[in-house]
Design a protein around this motif. Structure first.
Motif, PDB file in Angstrom:
ATOM      1  N   LEU A  42      21.348  52.923  -1.758  1.00  0.00           N
ATOM      2  CA  LEU A  42      21.632  52.061  -3.288  1.00  0.00           C
ATOM      3  C   LEU A  42      21.217  52.589  -4.234  1.00  0.00           C
ATOM      4  O   LEU A  42      21.730  52.455  -5.534  1.00  0.00           O
ATOM      5  CB  LEU A  42      21.093  50.553  -2.901  1.00  0.00           C
ATOM      6  CG  LEU A  42      21.848  49.907  -1.672  1.00  0.00           C
ATOM      7  CD1 LEU A  42      20.972  48.463  -1.407  1.00  0.00           C
ATOM      8  CD2 LEU A  42      23.071  49.494  -1.891  1.00  0.00           C
ATOM      9  N   ALA A  43      19.952  53.463  -4.211  1.00  0.00           N
ATOM     10  CA  ALA A  43      19.572  54.266  -5.464  1.00  0.00           C
ATOM     11  C   ALA A  43      20.531  55.056  -5.737  1.00  0.00           C
ATOM     12  O   ALA A  43      20.615  55.156  -7.179  1.00  0.00           O
ATOM     13  CB  ALA A  43      18.366  54.691  -4.910  1.00  0.00           C
ATOM     14  N   VAL A  44      21.256  55.761  -5.083  1.00  0.00           N
ATOM     15  CA  VAL A  44      22.179  56.667  -5.312  1.00  0.00           C
ATOM     16  C   VAL A  44      23.100  56.222  -6.382  1.00  0.00           C
ATOM     17  O   VAL A  44      23.509  56.608  -7.384  1.00  0.00           O
ATOM     18  CB  VAL A  44      22.565  57.604  -4.410  1.00  0.00           C
ATOM     19  CG1 VAL A  44      23.560  58.439  -4.923  1.00  0.00           C
ATOM     20  CG2 VAL A  44      21.490  58.416  -3.846  1.00  0.00           C
ATOM     21  N   VAL A  45      23.741  55.085  -5.826  1.00  0.00           N
ATOM     22  CA  VAL A  45      25.163  54.382  -6.396  1.00  0.00           C
ATOM     23  C   VAL A  45      24.684  53.673  -7.652  1.00  0.00           C
ATOM     24  O   VAL A  45      25.720  53.345  -8.545  1.00  0.00           O
ATOM     25  CB  VAL A  45      25.807  53.538  -5.285  1.00  0.00           C
ATOM     26  CG1 VAL A  45      26.452  54.505  -4.204  1.00  0.00           C
ATOM     27  CG2 VAL A  45      24.956  52.575  -4.587  1.00  0.00           C
ATOM     28  N   MET A  46      23.429  53.160  -7.429  1.00  0.00           N
ATOM     29  CA  MET A  46      23.028  52.379  -8.442  1.00  0.00           C
ATOM     30  C   MET A  46      22.278  52.916  -9.861  1.00  0.00           C
ATOM     31  O   MET A  46      22.050  52.412 -10.813  1.00  0.00           O
ATOM     32  CB  MET A  46      22.139  50.879  -8.346  1.00  0.00           C
ATOM     33  CG  MET A  46      22.782  50.112  -6.998  1.00  0.00           C
ATOM     34  SD  MET A  46      22.267  48.698  -6.438  1.00  0.00           S
ATOM     35  CE  MET A  46      21.818  47.711  -7.926  1.00  0.00           C
ATOM     36  N   GLY A  47      21.957  54.144  -9.421  1.00  0.00           N
ATOM     37  CA  GLY A  47      21.238  54.797 -10.595  1.00  0.00           C
ATOM     38  C   GLY A  47      19.861  54.394 -10.891  1.00  0.00           C
ATOM     39  O   GLY A  47      19.564  54.493 -11.933  1.00  0.00           O
ATOM     40  N   GLU A  48      18.892  53.764  -9.704  1.00  0.00           N
ATOM     41  CA  GLU A  48      17.758  53.034  -9.972  1.00  0.00           C
ATOM     42  C   GLU A  48      16.810  53.825  -8.984  1.00  0.00           C
ATOM     43  O   GLU A  48      17.201  54.352  -7.990  1.00  0.00           O
ATOM     44  CB  GLU A  48      17.865  51.884  -9.758  1.00  0.00           C
ATOM     45  CG  GLU A  48      18.530  51.075 -10.978  1.00  0.00           C
ATOM     46  CD  GLU A  48      17.894  51.059 -12.259  1.00  0.00           C
ATOM     47  OE1 GLU A  48      16.468  51.060 -12.195  1.00  0.00           O
ATOM     48  OE2 GLU A  48      18.264  51.054 -13.398  1.00  0.00           O
TER      49      GLU A  48
END
Length: 180
Positions: free
Chosen positions: A40-46
């Protein structure tokens, strides 16, 4: 048949839903079926630790749960929605505002074309009308939802098989039927 959404009344769930970033995590899990904080960090940029913090808060509120059947090993933490059918609240509840405000803003921004277009994203708006009986309108809505669900399932399956496919990006879809 459209599955009724889960009716939110618990104050802890409402507090967890009040955070827009947590709402986005729920949307991502809805289209992916499950996910790890790192994915999720990769796709959300967080950062993954930020995602993990919010996932734990969502789990404590009963909105997400562990999905160990998708884990690679005992240390791998995978999450899924506890209510994949969606969430709703009574119109006289403060939860209704929490659940609706972000979606209504998105719809307004799409219709007025104020929403910045992400590279690789598609956009389409259809606003129409038809003379239908109540039964026909309900049947039409069920058919539209079946098509949307089929495509949602397709996207979730492809992402599951090819998680690194960067050509697949998050798209929101709305289906509304009513009068006046």
């Amino acid at each position: 048949m459209v599955e009724p959404s889960f009716h939110v009344t618990d104050p802890g769930m409402l507090r967890a839903l009040a955070h827009p970033f947590r709402q986005r995590i729920l949307w991502e899990l809805a289209v992916r079926k499950y996910g790890r904080a790192a994915d999720l960090a990769v796709v959300m940029g967080e950062p993954a630790n930020t995602i993990s913090y919010h996932l734990r808060a969502l789990a404590q509120a009963g909105l997400v749960e562990g999905a160990p059947e998708f884990a690679r090993d005992g240390r791998d933490r995978v999450w899924r929605l506890t209510h994949p059918e969606g969430l709703s609240a009574s119109s006289d509840s403060p939860a209704a505002d929490i659940l609706e405000t972000e979606q209504l803003e998105w719809m307004r921004d799409i219709v007025t074309e104020r929403l910045p277009r992400q590279p690789g994203a598609a956009r389409g708006v259809y606003l129409g009308a038809a003379m239908l009986t109540e039964a026909e309108a309900n049947q039409m809505f069920e058919e539209v939802v079946e098509v949307l669900e089929r495509w949602r399932e397709h996207g979730a399956q492809v992402v599951s098989n090819y998680p690194a496919d960067v050509s697949r990006i998050f798209h929101r879809i709305a289906a509304l039927v009513g009068n006046r």
